[in-house]
Write a protein that holds these residues in place. Structure first.
Motif, PDB file in Angstrom:
ATOM      1  N   HIS A 163      -6.191   2.870   0.432  1.00 54.43           N
ATOM      2  CA  HIS A 163      -6.293   1.543   1.028  1.00 54.43           C
ATOM      3  C   HIS A 163      -6.260   0.426  -0.011  1.00 54.43           C
ATOM      4  N   SER A 189      -3.950  -2.269   1.444  1.00 52.55           N
ATOM      5  CA  SER A 189      -3.893  -2.222   2.903  1.00 52.55           C
ATOM      6  C   SER A 189      -3.852  -3.589   3.559  1.00 52.55           C
ATOM      7  N   HIS A 190      -4.178  -4.629   2.838  1.00 46.92           N
ATOM      8  CA  HIS A 190      -4.313  -5.927   3.492  1.00 46.92           C
ATOM      9  C   HIS A 190      -3.590  -7.009   2.690  1.00 46.92           C
ATOM     10  N   TYR A 201       4.943  -5.348   8.638  1.00 42.15           N
ATOM     11  CA  TYR A 201       3.542  -5.138   8.261  1.00 42.15           C
ATOM     12  C   TYR A 201       2.644  -6.232   8.838  1.00 42.15           C
ATOM     13  N   GLN A 244      -0.510  -6.075  11.670  1.00 38.32           N
ATOM     14  CA  GLN A 244      -1.854  -6.634  11.474  1.00 38.32           C
ATOM     15  C   GLN A 244      -2.253  -7.507  12.661  1.00 38.32           C
ATOM     16  N   THR A 251       3.810   2.356   6.756  1.00 39.30           N
ATOM     17  CA  THR A 251       3.144   1.134   7.210  1.00 39.30           C
ATOM     18  C   THR A 251       2.046   1.438   8.215  1.00 39.30           C
ATOM     19  N   LYS A 271      -0.909   3.338   6.613  1.00 39.29           N
ATOM     20  CA  LYS A 271      -1.754   2.458   5.791  1.00 39.29           C
ATOM     21  C   LYS A 271      -2.695   1.618   6.649  1.00 39.29           C
ATOM     22  N   HIS A 272      -2.286   1.353   7.886  1.00 37.47           N
ATOM     23  CA  HIS A 272      -3.143   0.590   8.789  1.00 37.47           C
ATOM     24  C   HIS A 272      -4.180   1.459   9.495  1.00 37.47           C
TER      25      HIS A 272
END
Length: 283
Positions: free
Chosen positions: A120, A123-124, A217, A221, A249, A252-253
């Motif tokens: 992570h 991740s953001h 991505y 989110q 993608t 990872k979320h």
């Protein structure tokens, strides 16, 4: 129209010559002895090669007894309590097989994507300041259709149009777009099922000049943030099983792999298998 969508004996059925497939859903509390012969008759008349169904746990044994096999399972898909299954039957047995090269690619994509779920560190990502996301309305459908024309310029049979979007809107679909300076770059379609407390990311489309930048991505989110507003406990999607980018993608979320739908739909000029990914959220 891109695909025929109709109610048959209470089930919502998607079918068309492009995918050469029937997909039926909302199959709980439906008499399969009545529905399935109609699915088989439709497949025979239209020469469809695959019949795919989404069904709750209590329908699985009945479908398996009629020749269907499980290809994916999402725990708690129905209201966070009842597991959901994707089951398939192949009127054309050749549709079931994959060549060795495809199988190796699919296996490699799964391995790499699953590994991304455990990392992570990135991740953001922050969305660039000149980008913005908004919910699309019917007034945006022409712009959305234009985006499909640009993305599928050499594959016009895959272009979804204003009429098809309007039909989806009637069936409780929602549309979101990522813009830069007023230009629509990426869009996604969500299917909201309030009765089941789940929603599906149906499609992503990206402007050809912006492919490879992983702009989807930021839409993912935003969609995760919307789950609470739609009172959805489960979010799921189907992704090309050979696509490294989108599988990574979603992983990872925090999405988990539910299974792989074999040779499920036409993408450009190739029948592609699809990985099913899901995310659970406590409301």
């Amino acid at each position: 129209m891109f695909e025929t969508i109709e109610k048959i004996d209470g089930a919502l059925v998607y079918h068309g010559n492009m995918h050469k497939r029937i997909y039926f859903t909302e199959a709980d509390n439906i008499d399969l002895d009545i529905l399935l012969p109609k699915m088989h008759d439709l497949a025979k008349r239209q020469q469809y090669e695959k019949i795919l169904g989404k069904a709750p746990e209590q329908e699985v044994n009945a479908l398996q007894a009629k020749g269907f096999s499980v290809e994916a399972k999402i725990p708690g898909l129905y209201n966070g309590k009842i597991d959901g299954y994707f089951l398939a039957e192949y009127p054309n047995k050749k549709r079931y097989t994959n060549d060795e090269k495809s199988l190796k690619t699919i296996a490699t994509v799964k391995t790499i994507a699953k590994a991304a779920n455990n990392s992570h560190s990135d991740s953001h990502f922050e969305m660039p300041i000149d980008f913005n996301i908004k919910k699309l309305t019917a007034a945006d459908f022409k712009s959305l259709e234009d985006l499909y024309h640009k993305a599928y310029k050499y594959h016009p049979h895959q272009i979804k149009d204003d009429t098809y979007f309007s039909k989806l809107k009637e069936l409780n679909h929602r549309f979101y777009g990522l813009f830069q300076n007023g230009e629509l770059l990426v869009s996604t379609i969500l299917c909201i099922n309030e009765a089941e407390s789940n929603m599906e990311i149906v499609d992503f489309i990206t402007h050809p000049n912006y492919r490879g930048q992983n702009l989807s991505y930021f839409l993912v989110q935003e969609i995760i943030r919307q789950m609470g507003d739609y009172k959805c406990k489960t979010l799921y999607t189907m992704v090309r099983a050979t696509s490294y980018g989108l599988n990574i993608t979603f992983s990872k979320h925090g999405f988990l792999l539910a299974g792989t739908l074999k040779n499920n739909c036409m993408v450009l000029n190739t029948i592609e298998s699809m990985n099913v990914w899901y995310l659970k959220k406590t409301l």
